[in-house]
Write a protein that holds these residues in place. Structure first.
Motif, short mmCIF file in Angstrom:
data_model
loop_
_atom_site.label_atom_id
_atom_site.label_comp_id
_atom_site.label_asym_id
_atom_site.label_seq_id
_atom_site.Cartn_x
_atom_site.Cartn_y
_atom_site.Cartn_z
N GLU A 20 0.82 -1.21 0.00
CA GLU A 20 0.00 0.00 0.00
C GLU A 20 0.86 1.26 0.00
O GLU A 20 1.83 1.36 0.75
CB GLU A 20 -0.89 0.01 1.24
CG GLU A 20 -1.85 1.20 1.28
CD GLU A 20 -2.59 1.28 2.60
OE1 GLU A 20 -3.80 1.03 2.60
OE2 GLU A 20 -1.95 1.61 3.62
N VAL A 21 0.50 2.22 -0.83
CA VAL A 21 1.13 3.54 -0.82
C VAL A 21 0.03 4.58 -0.67
O VAL A 21 -1.05 4.47 -1.27
CB VAL A 21 1.97 3.82 -2.09
CG1 VAL A 21 3.26 3.03 -2.08
CG2 VAL A 21 1.19 3.51 -3.36
N VAL A 22 0.31 5.57 0.16
CA VAL A 22 -0.68 6.59 0.48
C VAL A 22 -0.06 7.97 0.29
O VAL A 22 1.09 8.20 0.70
CB VAL A 22 -1.17 6.44 1.93
CG1 VAL A 22 -2.11 7.58 2.31
CG2 VAL A 22 -1.85 5.09 2.13
N LEU A 23 -0.80 8.87 -0.32
CA LEU A 23 -0.44 10.28 -0.38
C LEU A 23 -1.42 11.03 0.52
O LEU A 23 -2.63 10.89 0.36
CB LEU A 23 -0.52 10.82 -1.80
CG LEU A 23 -0.17 12.31 -1.97
CD1 LEU A 23 1.31 12.55 -1.68
CD2 LEU A 23 -0.51 12.79 -3.38
N ARG A 24 -0.89 11.79 1.46
CA ARG A 24 -1.78 12.54 2.34
C ARG A 24 -1.26 13.96 2.53
O ARG A 24 -0.09 14.24 2.31
CB ARG A 24 -1.95 11.82 3.67
CG ARG A 24 -0.72 11.75 4.55
CD ARG A 24 -0.96 10.88 5.76
NE ARG A 24 0.13 11.00 6.72
CZ ARG A 24 0.25 10.26 7.83
NH1 ARG A 24 -0.66 9.34 8.11
NH2 ARG A 24 1.26 10.46 8.66
N ILE A 32 4.25 10.98 1.86
CA ILE A 32 4.13 9.66 1.24
C ILE A 32 4.33 8.61 2.33
O ILE A 32 5.33 8.64 3.06
CB ILE A 32 5.15 9.46 0.10
CG1 ILE A 32 4.87 10.45 -1.04
CG2 ILE A 32 5.09 8.03 -0.43
CD1 ILE A 32 5.87 10.36 -2.18
N ILE A 33 3.38 7.68 2.41
CA ILE A 33 3.41 6.60 3.39
C ILE A 33 3.39 5.29 2.62
O ILE A 33 2.57 5.11 1.71
CB ILE A 33 2.19 6.65 4.33
CG1 ILE A 33 1.95 8.08 4.85
CG2 ILE A 33 2.33 5.65 5.47
CD1 ILE A 33 3.03 8.63 5.72
N ALA A 34 4.28 4.36 2.95
CA ALA A 34 4.31 3.05 2.29
C ALA A 34 4.15 1.96 3.33
O ALA A 34 4.95 1.86 4.27
CB ALA A 34 5.63 2.86 1.54
N ASN A 35 3.10 1.16 3.16
CA ASN A 35 2.82 0.07 4.09
C ASN A 35 2.82 0.54 5.54
O ASN A 35 3.37 -0.11 6.44
CB ASN A 35 3.84 -1.06 3.89
CG ASN A 35 3.71 -1.72 2.53
OD1 ASN A 35 2.60 -1.97 2.07
ND2 ASN A 35 4.83 -1.97 1.89
N GLY A 36 2.22 1.72 5.76
CA GLY A 36 2.11 2.27 7.09
C GLY A 36 3.36 2.96 7.61
O GLY A 36 3.35 3.50 8.72
N CYS A 37 4.45 2.96 6.83
CA CYS A 37 5.72 3.57 7.25
C CYS A 37 5.90 4.93 6.58
O CYS A 37 5.82 5.03 5.34
CB CYS A 37 6.88 2.65 6.89
SG CYS A 37 8.53 3.31 7.31
#
Length: 225
Positions: A20-24, A32-37
């Protein structure tokens, strides 16, 4: 008391090839968050710019040196390289398609639109370890920023990049006298020794002061020739 300003807003969430990758957005910052990190945000960029400048400063006066940047991130390294007319070909390797799209058509375009429009720039969607192992092209500088450091990798597969075999692949991707620059969240005497044992010359570490804790660093080594 927590306000809405203190709560990060998720702009996009994707399931990529590596999780999972997240932009917030958190206030004015993009993260940028990757796998909760937590990986990086748009708060500063000093260390990413030093990564590029340190590599260029360690090169001789060859004209229009080419640079391979490992990791697009929030775009600080790419934008800084493209802002310097001395660089020639600029190649950025990024394995997450979502990150590339956020730069091309999303909120991160504000960080990199000019650099992406620069004719010197090419974005390669690929795993950096595989890319370095397989390419036949060579570069004058390799600027690597895909992990928190040689001892703190985002995925286990990245460990091989900092091994003797991985550094041998980096050396093969460099022209004689080319520079390898590796960003790290903390200094590593062990990695310096590995660079020396892999045949790199003039190995040294440049520190980037941070507000608290151990300084960020850039590890540097030059391929003989």
């Amino acid at each position: 008391m927590t306000t809405s300003y203190d709560i990060p807003e998720v702009i996009d969430r994707r399931e990529g090839p590596y999780g999972e990758v997240v932009l917030r957005r958190h206030g004015e910052l993009l993260q940028i968050i990757a796998n909760g990190c937590f990986l990086m945000d748009t708060s500063d960029g000093r260390s990413e710019r030093l990564l590029v400048d340190a590599a260029l400063g360690a090169l001789d006066e060859r004209p229009e040196p080419s640079v391979l940047i490992g990791g697009l991130g929030v775009g600080f390294s790419l934008a800084h390289a493209a802002a310097n007319p001395r660089w020639g070909r600029i190649t950025v390797v990024e394995r997450e398609p979502a990150v590339i799209e956020w730069h091309r058509r999303g909120p991160l375009a504000e960080m990199s639109s000019d650099a992406l429009a620069d004719p010197r720039t090419r974005i390669a969607q690929a795993d950096l370890v595989e890319f370095v192992n397989e390419i036949s092209a060579t570069y004058d500088a390799l600027c690597l920023d895909i992990d928190n450091g040689p001892g703190w990798t985002v995925t286990e597969d990245n460990d091989s990049l900092y091994s003797p075999a991985g550094l041998a692949s980096c050396a093969r991707a460099l022209r004689p006298g080319g520079v390898l620059a590796v960003w790290s969240a903390q200094p590593s005497a062990e990695f310096e020794e590995t660079l020396v044992n892999a045949g790199f010359r003039q190995v040294r570490t440049e520190e980037i002061p941070v507000a608290r804790g151990v300084p960020d660093v850039v590890h540097l080594g030059i391929r003989p020739g």
